[in-house]
Motif scaffolding. Sequence first.
Motif, mmCIF file in Angstrom:
data_model
loop_
_atom_site.group_PDB
_atom_site.id
_atom_site.type_symbol
_atom_site.label_atom_id
_atom_site.label_comp_id
_atom_site.label_asym_id
_atom_site.label_seq_id
_atom_site.Cartn_x
_atom_site.Cartn_y
_atom_site.Cartn_z
ATOM 1 N N LEU A 1 -60.831 52.380 -32.467
ATOM 2 C CA LEU A 1 -61.184 50.731 -32.710
ATOM 3 C C LEU A 1 -59.834 49.994 -33.218
ATOM 4 C CD1 LEU A 1 -64.740 51.065 -34.431
ATOM 5 C CD2 LEU A 1 -64.128 50.734 -32.046
ATOM 6 N N PRO A 2 -58.889 50.496 -33.840
ATOM 7 C CA PRO A 2 -57.867 49.521 -34.106
ATOM 8 C C PRO A 2 -57.176 48.994 -33.037
ATOM 9 C CG PRO A 2 -57.999 51.117 -36.010
ATOM 10 C CD PRO A 2 -58.888 51.467 -34.677
ATOM 11 N N ARG A 3 -57.159 49.956 -31.575
ATOM 12 C CA ARG A 3 -56.617 49.586 -30.418
ATOM 13 C C ARG A 3 -57.218 48.640 -29.883
ATOM 14 N NH1 ARG A 3 -57.832 51.008 -25.506
ATOM 15 N NH2 ARG A 3 -56.353 51.066 -23.652
ATOM 16 N N VAL A 4 -58.749 48.780 -29.997
ATOM 17 C CA VAL A 4 -59.500 47.868 -29.243
ATOM 18 C C VAL A 4 -59.517 46.301 -29.802
ATOM 19 C CG1 VAL A 4 -61.876 47.149 -28.907
ATOM 20 C CG2 VAL A 4 -61.233 49.580 -28.817
ATOM 21 N N HIS A 5 -58.928 46.244 -30.901
ATOM 22 C CA HIS A 5 -58.939 45.162 -31.663
ATOM 23 C C HIS A 5 -57.583 44.506 -31.381
ATOM 24 C CE1 HIS A 5 -61.666 46.505 -35.129
ATOM 25 N NE2 HIS A 5 -62.368 46.248 -33.913
#
Length: 398
Positions: A286-290
Amino acid sequence: MSSELEKSRASIIKDVKLDLISSTAEADNELKRAQLARTFISDTITAPTKEMYAYGVLATLGDDVYHEPSTHALEAHVAKITGKEAGLFVSSGTMSNQIGLRTQLMQPPYTILCDHRAHIYKYEAGGAAFHSGAHVTAIVPQNGHHLTLDDIKGNVIYGPDVHFAPTEVIALENTLNGTIFPQEEITAISEFARSKGIKMHLDGARIWHVAAETGTSLKVLCEPFDSVSLCFSKGLGAPVGSILVGSQEFITRARRIRKLFGGGMRQTGLLAGCAAYALSNNFPLLPRVHALARKLEQGLKDIGVTILSPAETCMIFYDAPSIGTTYDEIAERALKLPEPLFLGGSRVVTHIQTTEAAVDDFLKLIADIAEEKKKAGFVKPQVNGDGKYHDVYVRRTH
């Protein structure tokens, strides 16, 4: 057995037979996965990976209306990490919310208080009224971002006046349109609610994003609530499923309500296995998605596009008219690219299968359109003193 009976059965077997798997199925699915990597419409469109399915098929066999070990293990695990006593696996976020509300609401008349943009109010087909006979007070937050304690106090209903249905549940949403609800405000609202005997429900379909972005544990995020709905098939990329958590007494009653709603399921081990795989393997993505969402936002700003709602997690909302175009024009041109992009209005959503190339291609398309409109004489409207643009029509698609 008579020959006539054999012929009849053979005919029925022929009629019933169905083969869904085409000779090109594997290639078709790979093409679909490639398209999903370039789709910004929602994070619900993610496709389970081969690894997820391989893990899921190893899960236990069992009927969940009676006992399904993998499903019960999933329920217990999510209950533990959210600080609740028990959990209930259901087929969708809407079902999880509606069962949660119906379980909390005992004897009408009663009111649910929520944000006017809330999923339970706008996108669940009037479920609160249909399933629970509940009136809904939908509030427009004064700050434009999230409800505050002042918003709640100004709209909550309690006391002896018989003209009004008392507020029995305050339902908050985190994230809401991709924005993070400040935890200190949630805590203040919860303390007030409990002082008045009002229950708290959280539509935490994308609460995973809040935990990943802020580093706040799920237990802390969920503590102010009596019931919480969490989704596996949005940001986490599982094929099906949400979970409702709360006290043991609450979940026991909710299990009966699930059955009443037709939500009892049978061989759910495969689905539970996929959800477990998503927790272990997709939550860390999820951090990459953000980061991709923030890249999109900054890129749009650099082009001169007005941002309506910034990239706090996986979503941004942008204003196509601010560069002299429409969402339909952008979507149509996106489909004509050598590698098409799939768009759905002012909302742009990144997800675990979004590629960097898709983000770059989207920004290039917007830059090309903006430059064309500028050459054609478009001048961006001036900003009013209140920070709003003149004559800008915005269409939000959810």
